[in-house]
Design a protein around this motif. Structure first.
Motif, PDB file in Angstrom:
ATOM      1  N   THR A  56       0.834  -1.205   0.000  1.00  0.00           N
ATOM      2  CA  THR A  56       0.000   0.000   0.000  1.00  0.00           C
ATOM      3  C   THR A  56       0.868   1.254   0.000  1.00  0.00           C
ATOM      4  OG1 THR A  56      -1.809  -1.126   1.118  1.00  0.00           O
ATOM      5  CG2 THR A  56      -1.768   1.268   1.286  1.00  0.00           C
ATOM      6  N   ARG A  71       1.707   6.894  -6.823  1.00  0.00           N
ATOM      7  CA  ARG A  71       0.671   7.866  -7.186  1.00  0.00           C
ATOM      8  C   ARG A  71       1.149   9.288  -6.886  1.00  0.00           C
ATOM      9  NH1 ARG A  71      -3.366   5.823  -4.400  1.00  0.00           N
ATOM     10  NH2 ARG A  71      -3.016   7.132  -2.593  1.00  0.00           N
ATOM     11  N   PRO A 111     -10.314  14.684  -7.182  1.00  0.00           N
ATOM     12  CA  PRO A 111     -10.157  13.584  -6.227  1.00  0.00           C
ATOM     13  C   PRO A 111      -9.197  12.525  -6.765  1.00  0.00           C
ATOM     14  CG  PRO A 111     -12.396  13.655  -7.123  1.00  0.00           C
ATOM     15  CD  PRO A 111     -11.643  14.772  -7.751  1.00  0.00           C
ATOM     16  N   LEU A 112      -8.377  12.005  -5.882  1.00  0.00           N
ATOM     17  CA  LEU A 112      -7.381  11.009  -6.293  1.00  0.00           C
ATOM     18  C   LEU A 112      -8.026   9.689  -6.670  1.00  0.00           C
ATOM     19  CD1 LEU A 112      -4.712  11.670  -3.547  1.00  0.00           C
ATOM     20  CD2 LEU A 112      -4.607  12.389  -5.930  1.00  0.00           C
ATOM     21  N   HIS A 113      -9.089   9.315  -6.003  1.00  0.00           N
ATOM     22  CA  HIS A 113      -9.674   7.982  -6.216  1.00  0.00           C
ATOM     23  C   HIS A 113     -10.385   7.865  -7.569  1.00  0.00           C
ATOM     24  CE1 HIS A 113     -13.139  10.209  -4.635  1.00  0.00           C
ATOM     25  NE2 HIS A 113     -13.912   9.277  -5.204  1.00  0.00           N
ATOM     26  N   LEU A 114     -10.577   8.974  -8.279  1.00  0.00           N
ATOM     27  CA  LEU A 114     -11.235   8.904  -9.580  1.00  0.00           C
ATOM     28  C   LEU A 114     -10.246   8.801 -10.735  1.00  0.00           C
ATOM     29  CD1 LEU A 114     -14.071  11.572  -9.124  1.00  0.00           C
ATOM     30  CD2 LEU A 114     -14.206   9.074  -8.876  1.00  0.00           C
ATOM     31  N   TRP A 159       0.939   4.148  -2.926  1.00  0.00           N
ATOM     32  CA  TRP A 159       0.762   5.544  -2.536  1.00  0.00           C
ATOM     33  C   TRP A 159       1.926   6.405  -3.036  1.00  0.00           C
ATOM     34  CZ3 TRP A 159       3.344   7.895   1.979  1.00  0.00           C
ATOM     35  CH2 TRP A 159       2.898   9.181   2.233  1.00  0.00           C
TER      36      TRP A 159
END
Length: 188
Positions: free
Chosen positions: A160, A167, A183-186, A164
């Motif tokens: 993880t 990214r 947003p990072l998750h998109l 991270w």
């Protein structure tokens, strides 16, 4: 985590000399999962013995080395061990990664310097992921499932962290650290 917890737990597996305890700790990479001070191990063993939590069961004499004292856990030590384990499980301390505060402020400095440091961290992190998985695989036939959970959990945390960092690195390379509203998750 208490060094006493580790000592008592390992003595539940078998009677050992303090040096054997350190060897097992190294074999299982226990130094990578908690802050343990080697100098405090011998002090903790002495303290546990004085308090009656462990006892000397054998002294091995050798002409070319100092005598080795082999210790065993006592019933009083088993009770303390259980208390320490339950206290540790109950703890839910937040994680403070050394990068967190620096990351929040890194948009104000030269991004090429951040980029270079992140490249190094990613290489180190990739090495750690591989090391953690290798450690887990090697210990499958050797340790109880509770230890395997610890080792695999360490591997998953390392993995993880690596994702991270990658990214974050991509955003640094794209000079996006000052961007707002995405947003990072998109993002893929």
């Amino acid at each position: 985590m208490s060094i006493k917890l580790v000592i008592l737990g390992l003595l539940l597996e078998r009677n050992m000399h303090p040096y054997e305890i350190t060897t097992v700790m190294k074999e299982r990479s226990m130094y990578g999962i908690t802050k343990l001070q080697m100098g405090s191990l011998y002090y903790a063993v002495d303290k546990l013995a004085q308090e009656g939590h462990i006892e000397a069961v054998e002294i091995i004499h050798s002409s070319d080395r100092p005598a080795k004292t082999i210790y065993s856990i006592t019933d009083k030590g088993k009770a303390l061990f259980e208390q320490l384990v339950l206290q540790q499980i109950k703890k839910n301390d937040p994680v403070y990664h050394p990068l967190f505060m620096a990351l929040a402020m890194s948009r104000y400095i030269d991004q090429s310097k951040v980029e270079k440091l992140l490249e190094e961290l990613i290489r180190e992190s990739e090495h750690q992921v591989n090391l953690d998985y290798q450690m887990y695989e090697e210990h499958i036939p050797l340790v109880p499932r509770s230890v395997l959970h610890l080792m695999y959990g360490r591997y998953e945390h390392s993995l993880t962290d690596l994702r991270w960092l990658k990214r974050l690195y991509a955003d640094v390379v794209a000079r996006k650290l000052s961007d707002i509203g995405t947003p990072l998750h998109l993002e893929a």
